[in-house]
Design an enzyme around this catalytic site. Structure first.
Site, short mmCIF file in Angstrom:
data_model
loop_
_atom_site.label_atom_id
_atom_site.label_comp_id
_atom_site.label_asym_id
_atom_site.label_seq_id
_atom_site.Cartn_x
_atom_site.Cartn_y
_atom_site.Cartn_z
N HIS A 1 -3.85 7.09 0.75
CA HIS A 1 -3.88 5.88 -0.04
C HIS A 1 -5.30 5.24 0.38
O HIS A 1 -5.81 5.41 1.63
CB HIS A 1 -2.86 4.90 0.79
CG HIS A 1 -3.21 3.54 0.70
ND1 HIS A 1 -3.54 2.81 -0.45
CD2 HIS A 1 -3.48 2.45 1.44
CE1 HIS A 1 -3.96 1.73 -0.40
NE2 HIS A 1 -3.85 1.50 0.80
N ASN B 1 -9.97 -0.66 -2.85
CA ASN B 1 -8.48 -0.26 -2.40
C ASN B 1 -7.47 -0.91 -3.60
O ASN B 1 -7.40 -2.33 -3.70
CB ASN B 1 -8.03 -1.02 -1.04
CG ASN B 1 -6.67 -0.81 -0.49
OD1 ASN B 1 -5.75 -0.63 -1.32
ND2 ASN B 1 -6.52 -1.24 0.51
N CYS C 1 0.67 -1.18 -0.08
CA CYS C 1 0.04 -0.01 -0.07
C CYS C 1 0.87 1.39 -0.09
O CYS C 1 0.48 2.29 -0.54
CB CYS C 1 -1.01 0.04 1.25
SG CYS C 1 -1.92 -1.52 1.24
O1 UT7 Z 1 -4.59 -0.98 2.33
C1 UT7 Z 1 -3.85 -1.69 3.20
C2 UT7 Z 1 -3.99 -1.48 4.61
N1 UT7 Z 1 -5.58 -2.04 5.02
C3 UT7 Z 1 -6.21 -1.45 5.55
O2 UT7 Z 1 -5.95 -0.27 6.09
C4 UT7 Z 1 -7.44 -1.95 6.08
C5 UT7 Z 1 -7.56 -1.83 7.42
N2 UT7 Z 1 -8.85 -2.47 8.24
C6 UT7 Z 1 -10.06 -2.36 7.64
O3 UT7 Z 1 -10.34 -1.50 6.66
C7 UT7 Z 1 -11.22 -2.99 8.55
O4 UT7 Z 1 -10.64 -3.55 9.52
C8 UT7 Z 1 -12.09 -4.09 7.74
C9 UT7 Z 1 -12.92 -3.42 6.61
C10 UT7 Z 1 -11.27 -5.24 6.96
C11 UT7 Z 1 -12.92 -4.83 8.52
O5 UT7 Z 1 -13.86 -3.94 9.29
P1 UT7 Z 1 -13.86 -4.16 10.75
O6 UT7 Z 1 -14.99 -3.01 11.30
O7 UT7 Z 1 -12.84 -4.19 11.52
O8 UT7 Z 1 -14.66 -5.46 10.99
P2 UT7 Z 1 -14.18 -6.78 11.74
O9 UT7 Z 1 -13.07 -7.33 10.84
O10 UT7 Z 1 -14.18 -6.60 13.13
O11 UT7 Z 1 -15.63 -7.90 11.30
C12 UT7 Z 1 -16.84 -7.44 12.00
C13 UT7 Z 1 -17.93 -8.35 11.71
C14 UT7 Z 1 -17.28 -10.04 11.79
O12 UT7 Z 1 -18.24 -10.73 12.40
P3 UT7 Z 1 -18.51 -11.14 13.87
O13 UT7 Z 1 -17.34 -11.85 14.16
O14 UT7 Z 1 -18.69 -9.84 14.66
O15 UT7 Z 1 -19.81 -12.11 13.91
C15 UT7 Z 1 -16.74 -10.53 10.49
O16 UT7 Z 1 -16.96 -11.82 10.26
O17 UT7 Z 1 -18.07 -8.45 10.30
C16 UT7 Z 1 -17.80 -9.68 9.48
N3 UT7 Z 1 -17.51 -9.55 8.41
C17 UT7 Z 1 -18.20 -9.39 7.38
N4 UT7 Z 1 -19.62 -9.37 7.41
C18 UT7 Z 1 -20.25 -8.95 6.03
C19 UT7 Z 1 -16.12 -9.46 7.90
N5 UT7 Z 1 -15.99 -9.15 6.56
C20 UT7 Z 1 -17.27 -9.08 6.14
C21 UT7 Z 1 -17.99 -8.91 4.95
N6 UT7 Z 1 -19.43 -8.93 4.88
N7 UT7 Z 1 -17.29 -8.59 3.81
#
Ligand code: UT7
Length: 334
Positions: free
Chosen positions: A261, A291, A115
């Site tokens: 980014h 992204n 990234c």
């Molecule tokens: O570019 C390089 C650097 N990358 C970044 O900067 C990315 C940084 N991180 C993020 O953007 C976020 O952490 C994500 C968008 C990847 C994830 O968002 P989050 O708010 O951190 O969600 P989470 O991973 O804590 O997941 C929350 C819930 C989970 O379910 P439970 O355990 O609460 O039941 C996941 O299983 O959302 C679920 N989940 C989804 N649900 C529907 C994870 N991915 C999905 C999905 N659709 N695509």
């Protein structure tokens, strides 16, 4: 010492638009979750069977950038290509550009900083120009993510975020030291390498071993500890922007345009609030393209420029954070 200035910008996005609803047909996800957590509405994914690849898309963006710079391919002295999704394990995409654009036998370098790839790449190009070694350097960021993602529910936390595309710029010698790239700032923290990683194939874990392990081994898909990455990103973005401003005796009030980014709209908005920037001072396009990793900043900068949002004498700040961890910023007086 010279300065370096961007004199030509280009971008290329594959035609194939993939909406959140289309992803919901492949995995257990939905438009509401994706938009709320990431801001993404759709992304471009290369349609299989077309010729596009990281190098091919990079070449398309590069031709536009060279043309807009008013140069020809023979005026380019060096190529820096940033990607995490090269066409080949080796050689890198840089040499493919030299061939695809039928260039002289100039040097070509690949940068693998994910990234932060474009920020690292433009910093390398800037150093070559500042020392007087080269006059015109072609800098490319391109990614072909879609073919390497886990398109099942297992991979949804990563797969919905990433898109394909490419951007390029020509960085050129500038005699006026108050114009162009004022400074670049690069960092890394390798102890967090495994927080955002594609582990295989590696020389220590080569293809036959992956195939032998059947389905248990998914180390060839990207893994991301999203929450951990998010928390580090917002801190490092803030730090490295401040570092750049301080180095140039600037304050946040001096920022005319901030191009982060495009990792997650929520990260961009967090940084925007931290620096008290208005919406028109920040350019985001993650909604349309997802992204695109090493391509995201240069695609966004090109698009902002095409829309007349980058003007003479503007203080433009680029910043990135990602896998490595790596992060960095670029301070430009346009
Ligand atoms: O570019 C390089 C650097 N990358 C970044 O900067 C990315 C940084 N991180 C993020 O953007 C976020 O952490 C994500 C968008 C990847 C994830 O968002 P989050 O708010 O951190 O969600 P989470 O991973 O804590 O997941 C929350 C819930 C989970 O379910 P439970 O355990 O609460 O039941 C996941 O299983 O959302 C679920 N989940 C989804 N649900 C529907 C994870 N991915 C999905 C999905 N659709 N695509």
């Amino acid at each position: 010492m010279y300065n370096s200035r961007i004199i030509g910008l280009g971008k290329y996005l594959p035609d194939n638009v993939v909406t959140n609803d289309e992803l919901a047909k492949l995995m257990d996800t939905n438009d509401e979750w994706i938009q709320e957590r990431t801001g993404i509405k759709e992304r471009r994914w290369i349609k299989k069977g077309t010729d596009d690849s990281s190098a091919v898309m990079g070449a398309k963006a590069a031709r536009i950038a060279i043309d807009r710079a008013g140069l020809t391919k023979d005026d380019i002295d060096f190529i820096v290509f940033a990607t995490l999704s090269p066409d080949y394990y080796f050689p890198g995409c840089g040499v493919q550009i030299q061939d695809m654009l039928d260039m002289k036998t100039i040097g070509a370098l690949d940068v693998r900083n994910q990234c932060s790839g474009f920020v690292y790449a433009i910093s390398v190009a800037d150093q070559f120009i500042k020392t007087g070694m080269y006059k015109n350097v072609l800098v490319i960021g391109a990614e072909y993510h879609s073919n390497g993602l886990d398109k099942t529910t297992r991979g949804r936390g990563v797969t919905v975020i990433f898109g394909d595309g490419a951007g390029a710029c020509v960085l050129s010698r500038e005699e006026d030291n108050t114009k162009g790239i004022l400074s670049t700032h690069l960092h890394s923290e390798g102890k967090y390498a495994d927080k955002l990683i594609v582990k295989s194939p590696s020389i220590g874990h080569w293809v036959p071993e992956i195939l032998d392990s059947k389905e248990e081994d998914i180390s060839y898909f990207p893994y991301m500890d999203g929450t951990f990455v998010f928390k580090n990103a917002v801190v490092r973005f803030g730090e490295v922007i401040m570092e750049g401003l301080t180095k140039n005796s600037l304050t946040k009030e001096d920022i005319d345009l901030f191009i982060p980014h495009q990792a997650n709209l929520r990260i961009s908005q967090f940084v925007q609030r931290k620096f008290g920037l208005r919406d028109d001072q920040v350019y985001n396009n993650i909604m349309k393209y997802g992204n695109t990793t090493a391509a995201s900043i240069i695609i966004a900068l090109t698009e902002a420029w095409e829309q007349g949002k980058v003007n003479d004498n503007d203080t433009v700040v680029l910043a990135a954070f990602g896998s490595g961890f790596t992060w960095g910023s670029v301070i430009i007086k346009w």
